[in-house]
Design a protein around this motif. Structure first.
Motif, PDB file in Angstrom:
ATOM      1  N   PHE A  39      16.834  15.870 -39.773  1.00  0.00           N
ATOM      2  CA  PHE A  39      17.633  15.090 -38.837  1.00  0.00           C
ATOM      3  C   PHE A  39      16.952  14.828 -37.498  1.00  0.00           C
ATOM      4  O   PHE A  39      17.538  14.187 -36.624  1.00  0.00           O
ATOM      5  CB  PHE A  39      18.980  15.775 -38.607  1.00  0.00           C
ATOM      6  N   LEU A  40      15.727  15.298 -37.335  1.00  0.00           N
ATOM      7  CA  LEU A  40      14.995  15.072 -36.094  1.00  0.00           C
ATOM      8  C   LEU A  40      14.885  13.592 -35.717  1.00  0.00           C
ATOM      9  O   LEU A  40      14.972  13.246 -34.537  1.00  0.00           O
ATOM     10  CB  LEU A  40      13.606  15.704 -36.197  1.00  0.00           C
ATOM     11  N   PRO A  41      14.695  12.666 -36.687  1.00  0.00           N
ATOM     12  CA  PRO A  41      14.593  11.253 -36.303  1.00  0.00           C
ATOM     13  C   PRO A  41      15.822  10.705 -35.587  1.00  0.00           C
ATOM     14  O   PRO A  41      15.715   9.687 -34.888  1.00  0.00           O
ATOM     15  CB  PRO A  41      14.387  10.537 -37.651  1.00  0.00           C
ATOM     16  N   ILE A  42      16.978  11.349 -35.748  1.00  0.00           N
ATOM     17  CA  ILE A  42      18.201  10.826 -35.141  1.00  0.00           C
ATOM     18  C   ILE A  42      18.044  10.684 -33.633  1.00  0.00           C
ATOM     19  O   ILE A  42      18.480   9.694 -33.044  1.00  0.00           O
ATOM     20  CB  ILE A  42      19.398  11.736 -35.483  1.00  0.00           C
ATOM     21  N   GLY A  43      17.407  11.667 -33.015  1.00  0.00           N
ATOM     22  CA  GLY A  43      17.265  11.638 -31.567  1.00  0.00           C
ATOM     23  C   GLY A  43      16.128  10.763 -31.072  1.00  0.00           C
ATOM     24  O   GLY A  43      16.019  10.531 -29.859  1.00  0.00           O
ATOM     25  N   VAL A  44      15.271  10.274 -31.973  1.00  0.00           N
ATOM     26  CA  VAL A  44      14.084   9.524 -31.532  1.00  0.00           C
ATOM     27  C   VAL A  44      13.959   8.175 -32.229  1.00  0.00           C
ATOM     28  O   VAL A  44      12.881   7.566 -32.212  1.00  0.00           O
ATOM     29  CB  VAL A  44      12.794  10.367 -31.753  1.00  0.00           C
ATOM     30  N   LEU A  45      15.041   7.685 -32.850  1.00  0.00           N
ATOM     31  CA  LEU A  45      14.969   6.411 -33.574  1.00  0.00           C
ATOM     32  C   LEU A  45      14.517   5.268 -32.671  1.00  0.00           C
ATOM     33  O   LEU A  45      13.718   4.410 -33.077  1.00  0.00           O
ATOM     34  CB  LEU A  45      16.322   6.077 -34.194  1.00  0.00           C
ATOM     35  N   ASN A  46      15.025   5.229 -31.437  1.00  0.00           N
ATOM     36  CA  ASN A  46      14.644   4.137 -30.532  1.00  0.00           C
ATOM     37  C   ASN A  46      13.153   4.152 -30.234  1.00  0.00           C
ATOM     38  O   ASN A  46      12.491   3.105 -30.242  1.00  0.00           O
ATOM     39  CB  ASN A  46      15.439   4.243 -29.229  1.00  0.00           C
ATOM     40  N   ALA A  47      12.602   5.346 -29.970  1.00  0.00           N
ATOM     41  CA  ALA A  47      11.178   5.459 -29.643  1.00  0.00           C
ATOM     42  C   ALA A  47      10.307   5.080 -30.836  1.00  0.00           C
ATOM     43  O   ALA A  47       9.284   4.399 -30.690  1.00  0.00           O
ATOM     44  CB  ALA A  47      10.866   6.891 -29.190  1.00  0.00           C
ATOM     45  N   ILE A  48      10.699   5.507 -32.035  1.00  0.00           N
ATOM     46  CA  ILE A  48       9.941   5.173 -33.241  1.00  0.00           C
ATOM     47  C   ILE A  48       9.989   3.674 -33.495  1.00  0.00           C
ATOM     48  O   ILE A  48       8.961   3.046 -33.781  1.00  0.00           O
ATOM     49  CB  ILE A  48      10.509   5.950 -34.450  1.00  0.00           C
ATOM     50  N   ALA A  59      14.144   1.849 -38.893  1.00  0.00           N
ATOM     51  CA  ALA A  59      13.709   3.206 -38.563  1.00  0.00           C
ATOM     52  C   ALA A  59      14.648   4.242 -39.181  1.00  0.00           C
ATOM     53  O   ALA A  59      14.232   5.364 -39.491  1.00  0.00           O
ATOM     54  CB  ALA A  59      13.643   3.390 -37.050  1.00  0.00           C
ATOM     55  N   GLY A  60      15.910   3.858 -39.394  1.00  0.00           N
ATOM     56  CA  GLY A  60      16.866   4.764 -40.021  1.00  0.00           C
ATOM     57  C   GLY A  60      16.498   5.140 -41.446  1.00  0.00           C
ATOM     58  O   GLY A  60      17.039   6.108 -41.992  1.00  0.00           O
ATOM     59  N   LEU A  61      15.561   4.400 -42.054  1.00  0.00           N
ATOM     60  CA  LEU A  61      15.070   4.782 -43.386  1.00  0.00           C
ATOM     61  C   LEU A  61      14.395   6.146 -43.370  1.00  0.00           C
ATOM     62  O   LEU A  61      14.260   6.791 -44.412  1.00  0.00           O
ATOM     63  CB  LEU A  61      14.088   3.724 -43.898  1.00  0.00           C
ATOM     64  N   MET A  62      13.972   6.612 -42.186  1.00  0.00           N
ATOM     65  CA  MET A  62      13.397   7.953 -42.078  1.00  0.00           C
ATOM     66  C   MET A  62      14.429   9.020 -42.422  1.00  0.00           C
ATOM     67  O   MET A  62      14.057  10.156 -42.752  1.00  0.00           O
ATOM     68  CB  MET A  62      12.862   8.184 -40.667  1.00  0.00           C
ATOM     69  N   LEU A 361      21.736   4.226 -44.846  1.00  0.00           N
ATOM     70  CA  LEU A 361      21.397   2.857 -45.257  1.00  0.00           C
ATOM     71  C   LEU A 361      22.530   1.895 -44.883  1.00  0.00           C
ATOM     72  O   LEU A 361      22.283   0.815 -44.321  1.00  0.00           O
ATOM     73  CB  LEU A 361      21.151   2.822 -46.764  1.00  0.00           C
ATOM     74  N   PHE A 362      23.752   2.278 -45.182  1.00  0.00           N
ATOM     75  CA  PHE A 362      24.910   1.454 -44.841  1.00  0.00           C
ATOM     76  C   PHE A 362      25.017   1.276 -43.329  1.00  0.00           C
ATOM     77  O   PHE A 362      25.234   0.163 -42.822  1.00  0.00           O
ATOM     78  CB  PHE A 362      26.181   2.102 -45.397  1.00  0.00           C
ATOM     79  N   GLY A 363      24.845   2.389 -42.605  1.00  0.00           N
ATOM     80  CA  GLY A 363      24.923   2.319 -41.151  1.00  0.00           C
ATOM     81  C   GLY A 363      23.848   1.432 -40.566  1.00  0.00           C
ATOM     82  O   GLY A 363      24.102   0.654 -39.634  1.00  0.00           O
ATOM     83  N   GLY A 364      22.632   1.517 -41.108  1.00  0.00           N
ATOM     84  CA  GLY A 364      21.543   0.677 -40.619  1.00  0.00           C
ATOM     85  C   GLY A 364      21.816  -0.797 -40.817  1.00  0.00           C
ATOM     86  O   GLY A 364      21.526  -1.626 -39.938  1.00  0.00           O
ATOM     87  N   TYR A 365      22.386  -1.139 -41.966  1.00  0.00           N
ATOM     88  CA  TYR A 365      22.692  -2.544 -42.245  1.00  0.00           C
ATOM     89  C   TYR A 365      23.744  -3.071 -41.267  1.00  0.00           C
ATOM     90  O   TYR A 365      23.594  -4.167 -40.713  1.00  0.00           O
ATOM     91  CB  TYR A 365      23.198  -2.689 -43.676  1.00  0.00           C
ATOM     92  N   ILE A 366      24.804  -2.303 -41.042  1.00  0.00           N
ATOM     93  CA  ILE A 366      25.870  -2.747 -40.148  1.00  0.00           C
ATOM     94  C   ILE A 366      25.351  -2.860 -38.713  1.00  0.00           C
ATOM     95  O   ILE A 366      25.648  -3.835 -38.002  1.00  0.00           O
ATOM     96  CB  ILE A 366      27.068  -1.781 -40.202  1.00  0.00           C
ATOM     97  N   VAL A 367      24.558  -1.883 -38.264  1.00  0.00           N
ATOM     98  CA  VAL A 367      24.033  -1.909 -36.895  1.00  0.00           C
ATOM     99  C   VAL A 367      23.113  -3.108 -36.691  1.00  0.00           C
ATOM    100  O   VAL A 367      23.176  -3.795 -35.664  1.00  0.00           O
ATOM    101  CB  VAL A 367      23.288  -0.593 -36.576  1.00  0.00           C
ATOM    102  N   ASP A 368      22.255  -3.396 -37.671  1.00  0.00           N
ATOM    103  CA  ASP A 368      21.301  -4.503 -37.542  1.00  0.00           C
ATOM    104  C   ASP A 368      21.987  -5.868 -37.603  1.00  0.00           C
ATOM    105  O   ASP A 368      21.579  -6.811 -36.910  1.00  0.00           O
ATOM    106  CB  ASP A 368      20.234  -4.415 -38.645  1.00  0.00           C
TER     107      ASP A 368
END
Length: 407
Positions: A39-48, A59-62, A361-368
């Motif tokens: 779950f580490l990517p959760i806090g750094v998705l924007n930077a990645i 990036a949420g695919l991580m 995956l679902f969350g990424g689609y809705i956010v994008d």
């Protein structure tokens, strides 16, 4: 007097003499490192997303890919490692975690980054499919399995309290890659501890492919799986984008986001402790209460979490609800289908990984394609169906009997 959903005089004593405190603490620390890694990517998705020039949803695919691989690895590793000493299995899975995190910290392309996360999924699925079953065997003699399992799960809680927030803080100071590199170094230390402290753990029984659907065949367990799946999808669809919401919608800075994630983790620790008590009284109503907490959070977040006080309050409630969720999910299975838990655990773990992957995956689609607020509103549908399932009468749910054999 116990409620109908309470377990009846469960004997969970361990008779093994192999284990010791250092062994079970090592397994708990391994759980800490794995959950932090996942779950580490959760806090750094924007930077990645910014560095690699991809969308936040991409990036949420991580988070999605380790879940997909973990869903396959949980049952496959359990079946394939029939005669392998579980000590060597845990050491091998930890080595995979170290390699995967190191790869994440050094690769330069988004494709290789996703491959490293996919590789991590082998360690995640394999570990959770075996760790709960092994907890009694690595614990000191005569320590009840319930307490041994709680010690292992404490590593998970500690990861949410410290691992992800500290990783987010490190990424603010030294860059997001440093967080994964430090996690790899911690994993290498754990690898040494496992080699020193883990006892020999020969397999007590072999799981066959035909044994895996045990929980899905049991009607009372199957009802619980539906409830757990719906709530899990609602949570993991939104939690993956918690930090982006605070940054992009609420406009909070990095230190505030780290503090909010810390509040989430501390509340999760309290929720976990509460569920252990509440679910022993009535696991059905405990899950219902968790669903209501989720509903309040998702309805209120777009309006109140954009203000600092509201963000702290709702994040704390969210953390409390999810902290109680996995414990209640496991207790439901032990209460309503104790004879199916051991054989069905690999697929149960696989289902959790599918929830994480599908939710992200679902969350990424809705956010994008829409917005973070649209995501929060849409998952209320999952919570609504989950609450309907909780209160829909099923014969036998109100008179469970549990008999858990000794390890």
């Amino acid at each position: 007097m116990n409620s109908p959903d309470a377990p009846h005089q469960v004997n969970l004593n361990v008779t093994s003499s192999q284990g010791n405190w250092l062994a079970i603490l090592t397994v708990s620390i391994t759980a800490f490192a794995l959950v932090t890694s996942e779950f580490l990517p959760i806090g750094v998705l924007n930077a990645i997303a910014q560095e690699l020039d991809v969308t936040v949803g991409s990036a949420g695919l991580m988070i999605t890919l380790p879940g997909i691989m973990g869903a396959f690895a949980a049952p496959l590793v359990s079946v394939w490692a029939k005669q392998l000493d579980r000590r060597y299995l845990l050491i091998g899975l930890t080595a995979i975690m170290v390699i995967a995190n190191y790869m994440t910290s050094v690769v330069q392309s988004f494709e290789w980054l996703l491959f490293s996360r996919f590789f991590l999924g082998i360690a995640i699925g394999g570990f959770w499919a075996t760790a709960i079953a092994l907890s009694g065997r690595v614990a000191p003699p005569h320590l009840p399995i319930a307490k041994a399992t709680a010690i292992v799960m404490a590593g998970v809680t500690l990861a949410t309290v410290l691992g992800v927030p500290i990783g987010t803080w490190l990424s603010e100071l030294y860059g997001w890659r440093s967080a994964f590199l430090i996690t790899a170094i911690i994993g290498a230390v754990i690898l040494v501890l496992e080699c020193i402290f883990l006892p020999k753990l020969p397999p007590s029984s072999a799981i066959q492919y035909r044994d895996l659907p045990a929980l899905f065949i049991n009607p009372k367990a199957r009802k619980g799986l539906v409830i757990i799946l719906l709530m899990g999808l609602a949570h993991f669809s939104t939690y993956s984008y918690l930090a982006p919401f605070f940054k992009n919608v609420a406009g909070f800075d990095g230190s505030t986001i780290s503090a909010l994630l810390l509040i989430y983790g501390i509340s999760g620790f309290l929720g976990n402790a509460f569920a252990g008590f509440s679910s022993n009284i009535n696991v059905r109503y405990t899950l219902a209460g968790i669903g209501v907490c989720f509903a309040i959070v998702f309805m209120s977040f777009p309006y109140f979490a954009v203000h600092l006080f509201g963000a702290y309050l709702l994040t704390a409630l969210w953390g409390f609800a999810f902290g109680a969720f996995p414990t209640s999910a496991n207790i439901w299975m032990f209460v309503h289908a104790p004879e199916s838990v051991e054989k069905g655990m690999p697929l149960f773990v696989g289902m959790f990984q599918i929830m994480i992957a599908t939710g992200a995956l679902f969350g990424g689609y809705i956010v994008d394609h829409f917005s973070a607020n649209s995501l929060l509103y849409s998952v209320l549908i999952f919570i609504g169906f989950a609450l309907i399932s909780v209160f829909t009468y099923s014969r036998g749910l109100n008179n469970p009997k549990i008999q858990c054999p000794n390890t």
